[in-house]
Design a protein around this motif. Structure first.
Motif, PDB file in Angstrom:
ATOM      1  N   VAL A 169     -74.670 -20.485   7.013  1.00  0.00           N
ATOM      2  CA  VAL A 169     -75.232 -19.473   7.916  1.00  0.00           C
ATOM      3  C   VAL A 169     -74.400 -19.453   9.191  1.00  0.00           C
ATOM      4  CG1 VAL A 169     -77.269 -18.694   9.169  1.00  0.00           C
ATOM      5  CG2 VAL A 169     -77.530 -19.871   6.971  1.00  0.00           C
ATOM      6  N   PRO A 170     -73.505 -18.484   9.324  1.00  0.00           N
ATOM      7  CA  PRO A 170     -72.693 -18.409  10.545  1.00  0.00           C
ATOM      8  C   PRO A 170     -73.577 -18.154  11.762  1.00  0.00           C
ATOM      9  CG  PRO A 170     -71.831 -16.977   8.802  1.00  0.00           C
ATOM     10  CD  PRO A 170     -73.186 -17.425   8.372  1.00  0.00           C
ATOM     11  N   THR A 171     -73.140 -18.637  12.895  1.00  0.00           N
ATOM     12  CA  THR A 171     -73.871 -18.363  14.131  1.00  0.00           C
ATOM     13  C   THR A 171     -73.709 -16.899  14.478  1.00  0.00           C
ATOM     14  OG1 THR A 171     -73.493 -20.599  14.923  1.00  0.00           O
ATOM     15  CG2 THR A 171     -74.093 -18.951  16.559  1.00  0.00           C
ATOM     16  N   PRO A 172     -74.813 -16.168  14.624  1.00  0.00           N
ATOM     17  CA  PRO A 172     -74.698 -14.733  14.909  1.00  0.00           C
ATOM     18  C   PRO A 172     -74.125 -14.483  16.296  1.00  0.00           C
ATOM     19  CG  PRO A 172     -76.975 -15.454  15.067  1.00  0.00           C
ATOM     20  CD  PRO A 172     -76.208 -16.612  14.519  1.00  0.00           C
ATOM     21  N   THR A 173     -73.520 -13.337  16.440  1.00  0.00           N
ATOM     22  CA  THR A 173     -72.998 -12.931  17.739  1.00  0.00           C
ATOM     23  C   THR A 173     -74.148 -12.780  18.720  1.00  0.00           C
ATOM     24  OG1 THR A 173     -71.252 -11.711  16.607  1.00  0.00           O
ATOM     25  CG2 THR A 173     -71.634 -11.167  18.935  1.00  0.00           C
ATOM     26  N   PRO A 174     -73.998 -13.281  19.947  1.00  0.00           N
ATOM     27  CA  PRO A 174     -75.085 -13.161  20.933  1.00  0.00           C
ATOM     28  C   PRO A 174     -75.595 -11.730  21.038  1.00  0.00           C
ATOM     29  CG  PRO A 174     -73.348 -14.561  21.796  1.00  0.00           C
ATOM     30  CD  PRO A 174     -72.828 -13.994  20.507  1.00  0.00           C
ATOM     31  N   GLY A 175     -76.905 -11.614  21.043  1.00  0.00           N
ATOM     32  CA  GLY A 175     -77.522 -10.293  21.163  1.00  0.00           C
ATOM     33  C   GLY A 175     -77.869  -9.658  19.837  1.00  0.00           C
ATOM     34  N   THR A 176     -77.404 -10.252  18.713  1.00  0.00           N
ATOM     35  CA  THR A 176     -77.678  -9.647  17.401  1.00  0.00           C
ATOM     36  C   THR A 176     -78.663 -10.473  16.583  1.00  0.00           C
ATOM     37  OG1 THR A 176     -75.851 -10.813  16.326  1.00  0.00           O
ATOM     38  CG2 THR A 176     -75.348  -8.688  17.354  1.00  0.00           C
ATOM     39  N   SER A 177     -79.060 -11.635  17.079  1.00  0.00           N
ATOM     40  CA  SER A 177     -79.882 -12.529  16.268  1.00  0.00           C
ATOM     41  C   SER A 177     -81.302 -12.022  16.078  1.00  0.00           C
ATOM     42  CB  SER A 177     -79.923 -13.923  16.906  1.00  0.00           C
ATOM     43  OG  SER A 177     -80.461 -13.853  18.211  1.00  0.00           O
ATOM     44  N   ALA A 178     -81.738 -11.113  16.938  1.00  0.00           N
ATOM     45  CA  ALA A 178     -83.134 -10.670  16.858  1.00  0.00           C
ATOM     46  C   ALA A 178     -83.367  -9.664  15.730  1.00  0.00           C
ATOM     47  CB  ALA A 178     -83.555 -10.054  18.192  1.00  0.00           C
ATOM     48  N   ASP A 179     -82.285  -9.071  15.187  1.00  0.00           N
ATOM     49  CA  ASP A 179     -82.481  -8.036  14.181  1.00  0.00           C
ATOM     50  C   ASP A 179     -82.835  -8.605  12.810  1.00  0.00           C
ATOM     51  OD1 ASP A 179     -80.056  -9.185  13.764  1.00  0.00           O
ATOM     52  OD2 ASP A 179     -78.966  -7.334  13.339  1.00  0.00           O
ATOM     53  N   ILE A 180     -82.566  -9.886  12.578  1.00  0.00           N
ATOM     54  CA  ILE A 180     -82.899 -10.522  11.309  1.00  0.00           C
ATOM     55  C   ILE A 180     -83.801 -11.711  11.595  1.00  0.00           C
ATOM     56  CG2 ILE A 180     -82.005 -11.711   9.276  1.00  0.00           C
ATOM     57  CD1 ILE A 180     -79.389 -10.227   9.638  1.00  0.00           C
ATOM     58  N   LYS A 181     -84.915 -11.764  10.913  1.00  0.00           N
ATOM     59  CA  LYS A 181     -85.841 -12.874  11.109  1.00  0.00           C
ATOM     60  C   LYS A 181     -85.177 -14.167  10.651  1.00  0.00           C
ATOM     61  CE  LYS A 181     -90.541 -14.343   9.939  1.00  0.00           C
ATOM     62  NZ  LYS A 181     -91.747 -14.039   9.130  1.00  0.00           N
ATOM     63  N   LYS A 182     -85.339 -15.231  11.424  1.00  0.00           N
ATOM     64  CA  LYS A 182     -84.733 -16.502  11.053  1.00  0.00           C
ATOM     65  C   LYS A 182     -85.773 -17.450  10.462  1.00  0.00           C
ATOM     66  CE  LYS A 182     -85.119 -18.829  15.583  1.00  0.00           C
ATOM     67  NZ  LYS A 182     -85.793 -20.092  15.269  1.00  0.00           N
ATOM     68  N   PHE A 183     -85.278 -18.344   9.626  1.00  0.00           N
ATOM     69  CA  PHE A 183     -86.104 -19.432   9.101  1.00  0.00           C
ATOM     70  C   PHE A 183     -85.229 -20.673   9.087  1.00  0.00           C
ATOM     71  CE2 PHE A 183     -87.709 -22.107   5.608  1.00  0.00           C
ATOM     72  CZ  PHE A 183     -88.998 -22.316   6.079  1.00  0.00           C
ATOM     73  N   VAL A 184     -85.473 -21.574  10.025  1.00  0.00           N
ATOM     74  CA  VAL A 184     -84.616 -22.740  10.216  1.00  0.00           C
ATOM     75  C   VAL A 184     -85.408 -24.011   9.941  1.00  0.00           C
ATOM     76  CG1 VAL A 184     -83.096 -23.960  11.817  1.00  0.00           C
ATOM     77  CG2 VAL A 184     -83.316 -21.470  11.972  1.00  0.00           C
ATOM     78  N   GLN A 185     -84.814 -24.893   9.142  1.00  0.00           N
ATOM     79  CA  GLN A 185     -85.414 -26.194   8.839  1.00  0.00           C
ATOM     80  C   GLN A 185     -84.383 -27.285   9.095  1.00  0.00           C
ATOM     81  OE1 GLN A 185     -88.087 -26.155   5.004  1.00  0.00           O
ATOM     82  NE2 GLN A 185     -86.254 -25.011   4.563  1.00  0.00           N
ATOM     83  N   LEU A 186     -84.865 -28.426   9.546  1.00  0.00           N
ATOM     84  CA  LEU A 186     -84.022 -29.601   9.728  1.00  0.00           C
ATOM     85  C   LEU A 186     -84.458 -30.654   8.717  1.00  0.00           C
ATOM     86  CD1 LEU A 186     -81.998 -31.385  11.314  1.00  0.00           C
ATOM     87  CD2 LEU A 186     -83.864 -31.899  12.904  1.00  0.00           C
ATOM     88  N   LEU A 187     -83.521 -31.102   7.888  1.00  0.00           N
ATOM     89  CA  LEU A 187     -83.829 -32.130   6.909  1.00  0.00           C
ATOM     90  C   LEU A 187     -84.154 -33.438   7.618  1.00  0.00           C
ATOM     91  CD1 LEU A 187     -83.677 -33.051   3.834  1.00  0.00           C
ATOM     92  CD2 LEU A 187     -81.409 -33.898   4.421  1.00  0.00           C
ATOM     93  N   PRO A 188     -85.306 -34.064   7.325  1.00  0.00           N
ATOM     94  CA  PRO A 188     -85.523 -35.414   7.849  1.00  0.00           C
ATOM     95  C   PRO A 188     -84.357 -36.292   7.412  1.00  0.00           C
ATOM     96  CG  PRO A 188     -87.539 -34.563   6.886  1.00  0.00           C
ATOM     97  CD  PRO A 188     -86.446 -33.586   6.534  1.00  0.00           C
ATOM     98  N   PRO A 189     -83.526 -36.749   8.356  1.00  0.00           N
ATOM     99  CA  PRO A 189     -82.265 -37.383   7.941  1.00  0.00           C
ATOM    100  C   PRO A 189     -82.481 -38.712   7.235  1.00  0.00           C
ATOM    101  CG  PRO A 189     -82.607 -37.626  10.309  1.00  0.00           C
ATOM    102  CD  PRO A 189     -83.687 -36.719   9.815  1.00  0.00           C
ATOM    103  N   PRO A 190     -82.077 -38.798   5.980  1.00  0.00           N
ATOM    104  CA  PRO A 190     -82.190 -40.095   5.298  1.00  0.00           C
ATOM    105  C   PRO A 190     -81.205 -41.082   5.896  1.00  0.00           C
ATOM    106  CG  PRO A 190     -80.970 -38.533   3.944  1.00  0.00           C
ATOM    107  CD  PRO A 190     -81.464 -37.767   5.131  1.00  0.00           C
ATOM    108  N   ASN A 191     -81.508 -42.367   5.758  1.00  0.00           N
ATOM    109  CA  ASN A 191     -80.584 -43.389   6.229  1.00  0.00           C
ATOM    110  C   ASN A 191     -79.267 -43.291   5.479  1.00  0.00           C
ATOM    111  OD1 ASN A 191     -82.499 -44.333   7.957  1.00  0.00           O
ATOM    112  ND2 ASN A 191     -82.991 -46.172   6.794  1.00  0.00           N
ATOM    113  N   VAL A 192     -78.184 -43.535   6.189  1.00  0.00           N
ATOM    114  CA  VAL A 192     -76.868 -43.493   5.565  1.00  0.00           C
ATOM    115  C   VAL A 192     -76.749 -44.549   4.465  1.00  0.00           C
ATOM    116  CG1 VAL A 192     -75.778 -45.091   7.186  1.00  0.00           C
ATOM    117  CG2 VAL A 192     -74.409 -43.280   6.112  1.00  0.00           C
TER     118      VAL A 192
END
Length: 912
Positions: free
Chosen positions: A30-53
């Protein structure tokens, strides 16, 4: 035209190939959108609970990642900017322990290597072994953005950790001081309360006599840790305990040591426990430490970092704590001061990592003043900016947050983020700085040495929701992706990680301006908007998995046997809020059969597409959906299946929005297997006639079959990504618009015409077919033999049945239908509220069996009538209930009465 599929479905031949394809094609980046354009598409962001290395995939990981992947794929297919960020945690204690084991095998230690060489050795270990769990994630096809993969010791994240520490210090929220910590003598570091596992263990309680210094009496204390008496500085009694009031303020002689210590009055002393008098050892017990502060008592540390006695000149010096205990007890007995030893169950704390028994120990540590951070974190949930599912975890969260203590963030390790503080050898002041200081801030001396402690792993991981997006920089990715939408995790890290992310996020991000330059509110500073807490995966007997019990299930082994899709579906089919999962291989075997059913359905479709092509039909793939209007003359079963597609799409939408993975997967399973395969595919065989080129019914049916199957694949894709990808590519034969089913549109209810009449009529026909099949079985009609039926029903239903005689013929082996004017009764009759049906077939009726069946049916219907009468006879209920509910109950009562009358008539006919 479709490619040919192998005759047999074999997950091992397709899964690794598609897992590589998704990564190589960077489908989930998912490329970082150009500033000012991110509002036109709804986002869904999740962070994986980081497993131990250091980790390897276990069933808890598998459940967590299955749920996250279903949601990530679902939102992506709905056209949202679905970003799932992966990474691993450096796991200070666990990783250092792994490398030290290697060194021990080489007959060396980290101390012999030195800090710099040891850190290089850990990095070497990480490069060689640290990617195992992320490699497993890649193999399992997790739809994460691998271009954003992080490691908590990466340079950019390390810079952010340093910045966070310095800011907190400058704000007066970090301090250094002596406090009782949980000390792991094996790892030789402090560990948090959350990293200590408590277990009940049979032990002893020792009663020891302390004599008054003037020889006029004594006090008997009770303790479970006699070895710590070497560090006693007082004995505490409750001020309201009449037994000891006369002794408060007097001096005692500490046995074996000879030092005089006072008797102090403190409410902590419990008259009901032991003897009511407790020894006070402030350097080795958190409660004693607080007593010591209240009474201005000294702190005497009598153990070293390895839990050996450290008292020069003492006969116990150098002894391990438990060896010292045995010798002290023996010496007390020889001295005559051991009054009694009693059995006592102790709660023993063990280090969660190495299982060593922790030792409460006074130690100089770094702390965060937690209350200012906790207040904002509490408000974030109270005000509804963060929602917990299940809701009960919000209460647990509040209870912990409102009783939280200052957070000890230092660890006596070499692996981790080294604390950015420098000690002046000249004036002993501390300089905290983002960069290595040239001189002491206090006296200007240049003889500085950096703090040897590192930061608690959870400090750096608590910053991840914003540091992975570039903080402390305020750039486009932070604007586009923070806050995240959802955190999916287990209860075990609710306090370790979830609460700390909320505290640190609401503290640091509150100062970051919004993209439009306005002040960020608490709502916009939270790290995530929702937290979904999933259950545990237990064994088939619902026992918690443990190595001790020998019931640990390795997900990789199960996957190699049944395929990833089948294992995912097994977990999803039982996953709902607040519910643990009993993992049973029989279920997995069943979902492996489900995948095989899908495979065979695809082969049937491809075969008919090929026949259609040979017969000159124009089959247009990729243009079948959405189907909003069906052509005139579309058969009932096709109108029904599209109506069901619409309904199932709505069911899945509702279920996934509520994290009911079980309901969503059940709806898809029932549709694909029960309705599409078992009913629709059998019915379309009636319509496909390739011997007549240009047949309109064949053209409509084939186009609909392709459209429904393709939609069903997309409906299934988040749950079974591998088989659906394989079939999708075979169907479209690598057409450019079909790069991946994961990028296709997820079916929506509005994509399909939903004809209520078609659904109702098809349900009627299904009920009739099932009834006829049951009668045929009861009458022992040979499977391939056709038989006529007699039906009594109303004019409207008769018209529906009459129009679908061909369906009855194919699916119920009916070769003639006779509609009667009077109701039917007897042994070979089945009745519903809509019809009576009988199969005309000569056989000897088993009167006893049929009598038993009808008697049970009458009993069941009688209960239904009694319940309805009771409910409708309740005037208060009828007055308050909605009219539609009351009307529905009355209709149900009437239908039940009708069935009762028919069953009673049939039974009477048998018994005459």
């Amino acid at each position: 035209m479709p490619q040919e599929l192998a005759k047999a479905y074999d997950p091992t031949s397709i899964e690794e190939r598609w897992a590589r394809y998704w990564i190589e094609e960077r489908l989930f980046d998912v490329p970082t959108p150009t500033p000012g354009t991110s509002a036109d598409i709804k986002k869904f962001v999740q962070l994986l609970p980081p497993p131990n290395v250091t980790g390897r995939l276990h069933m808890g990981h598998m459940l967590n990642q299955t749920e996250m992947d279903i949601l990530a794929r679902w939102h992506r297919m709905k056209g949202e900017r679905s970003l799932w960020v992966p990474g691993t945690d450096h796991a200070g204690i666990a990783t250092q322990m792994m490398v030290e084991r290697q060194l021990a095998a080489e007959n060396t230690t980290r101390q012999q290597l030195g800090r710099e060489a040891f850190e290089q050795r850990v990095w070497q270990w990480k490069q060689e072994y640290g990617g195992a769990i992320t490699g497993q994630m890649r193999r399992l096809g997790a739809s994460v953005d691998w271009s954003r993969e992080y490691f908590t010791m990466d340079e950019n994240l390390s810079t952010a950790v340093k910045e966070a520490f310095v800011r907190l210090y400058e704000q007066g929220l970090i301090y250094r001081g002596s406090y009782i910590v949980n000390w792991c003598p094996q790892q030789q570091t402090a560990v948090s309360d959350l990293e200590v596992v408590h277990e009940e263990q049979a032990g002893k309680i020792y009663h020891i006599r302390y004599d008054l210094a003037d020889g006029t009496g004594s006090i008997t204390i009770a303790t479970t840790r006699p070895e710590t008496m070497l560090g006693d500085v007082a004995v505490a009694v409750n001020p309201n305990d009449e037994r000891y009031q006369a002794m408060i303020g007097r001096m005692l002689v500490l046995p074996l040591v000879g030092r005089e210590i006072p008797v102090v009055a403190d409410d902590w002393a419990n008259p009901e426990f032991g003897t009511g008098a407790v020894k006070v050892t402030p350097a080795h017990d958190p409660n004693d430490f607080e007593i010591g502060k209240r009474h201005n008592l000294p702190n005497l540390n009598i153990m070293d970092e390895t839990a050996h006695i450290l008292l020069a000149g003492s006969p116990y010096n150098g002894l391990d704590r438990y060896d010292a205990r045995e010798k002290i007890v023996a010496d007390l007995e020889a001295l005559g001061n051991l009054v009694a030893i009693k059995d006592h169950n102790n709660s023993i704390g063990r280090c969660d990592r190495c299982k060593a028994i922790v030792e409460p120990r006074l130690s100089m540590q770094w702390f965060i003043k937690i209350q200012p951070l906790a207040d904002k974190a509490i408000a974030a949930v109270e005000e509804g900016h963060i929602k917990f599912t299940p809701e009960m975890y919000a209460k647990t969260y509040f209870e912990w947050m409102r009783n939280i203590h200052d957070w000890c963030i230092s660890r006596q390790l070499w692996w981790g983020h080294r604390i950015p503080a420098w000690h002046c050898r000249h004036c002993h002041e501390i300089t905290v700085s983002r960069e290595t200081p040239a001189a002491c801030k206090a006296c200007g001396a240049t003889d500085l040495v950096q703090e040897t402690d590192v930061l608690d792993t959870w400090f750096s991981s608590g910053l991840l929701p914003f540091t992975i997006f570039g903080w402390p920089k305020h750039d486009a990715q932070l604007e586009a992706f923070y806050p995240t939408e959802l955190l999916v995790t287990g209860f075990d890290i609710l306090f370790f990680w979830v609460a700390r992310m909320v505290m640190l996020g609401t503290h640091f991000m509150l100062d970051v301006p919004m993209p439009d330059g306005s002040q960020r509110t608490l709502k916009d500073s939270v790290p995530f908007k929702e937290v979904y807490i999933h259950g545990l995966v237990r064994d088939a007997d619902r026992q918690k998995m443990s190595k001790t019990k020998g019931n640990v299930i390795n997900p990789i082994e199960i996957i190699e046997r049944f395929g990833t899709d089948a294992v995912r579906y097994t977990l999803a089919s039982q996953a709902s809020p607040g519910t643990d999962i009993a993992f049973n291989e029989q279920r997995t075997e069943g979902y492996r059969a489900f995948a095989n059913k899908i495979w065979n359905a695809a082969r049937f479709l491809f075969m008919n597409i090929e026949k259609a092509k040979e017969a000159g039909y124009n089959i247009r793939l990729g243009e079948n959906l959405p189907v909003t209007v069906l052509p005139a003359g579309t058969p009932l079963e096709t109108r029904w299946i599209f109506a069901r597609l619409s309904a199932v799409s709505a069911e899945v939408e509702t279920a996934l929005n509520n994290y009911r993975f079980d309901e969503a997967s059940a709806a898809v399973y029932q549709f694909f297997w029960g309705e599409f395969c078992d009913w629709y595919l059998e019915l379309v065989k009636l319509r496909l006639n390739f011997d007549q080129p240009g047949n309109a019914e064949t053209a409509i049916t084939l186009a609909s079959l392709v459209g429904v199957f393709e939609a069903a694949l997309r409906l299934l894709s988040p749950f079974m990504p591998f088989i659906t990808e394989e079939v999708w590519h075979a169907l479209y034969d690598n057409e450019p618009y079909a790069k991946s089913i994961a990028l296709a549109r997820y079916p929506q209810p509005s994509d399909f015409p939903a004809e209520k009449d078609a659904e109702e009529n098809m349900v009627l026909l299904q009920e009739l077919i099932v009834a006829i099949r049951g009668l045929r079985k009861d009458a022992s009609v040979p499977e391939k033999e056709f038989a006529p039926v007699r039906i009594f029903t109303d004019i409207k239903t008769q018209a529906i049945l009459d129009a679908n005689r061909e369906m009855l013929s194919r699916l119920a082996r009916v070769d003639g239908v006779e509609f009667l004017e009077g109701s039917l009764s007897g042994a070979n009759v089945r009745s519903t509220a809509k019809f009576d049906v009988a199969v005309v077939y000569e056989r000897q009726v088993d009167v006893a069996a049929e009598t038993e069946r009808l008697t049970k049916e009458i009993a069941k219907l009688t209960k239904g009538l009694e319940a309805a009468a009771k409910q409708l006879g309740n005037e208060a209920f009828v007055a308050k209930a909605p009219a539609a509910v009351v009307d529905g109950l009355k209709k149900q009562q009437a239908e039940t009465q009708l069935l009762y009358d028919k069953a009673k008539t049939a039974l009477d006919a048998l018994t005459k």
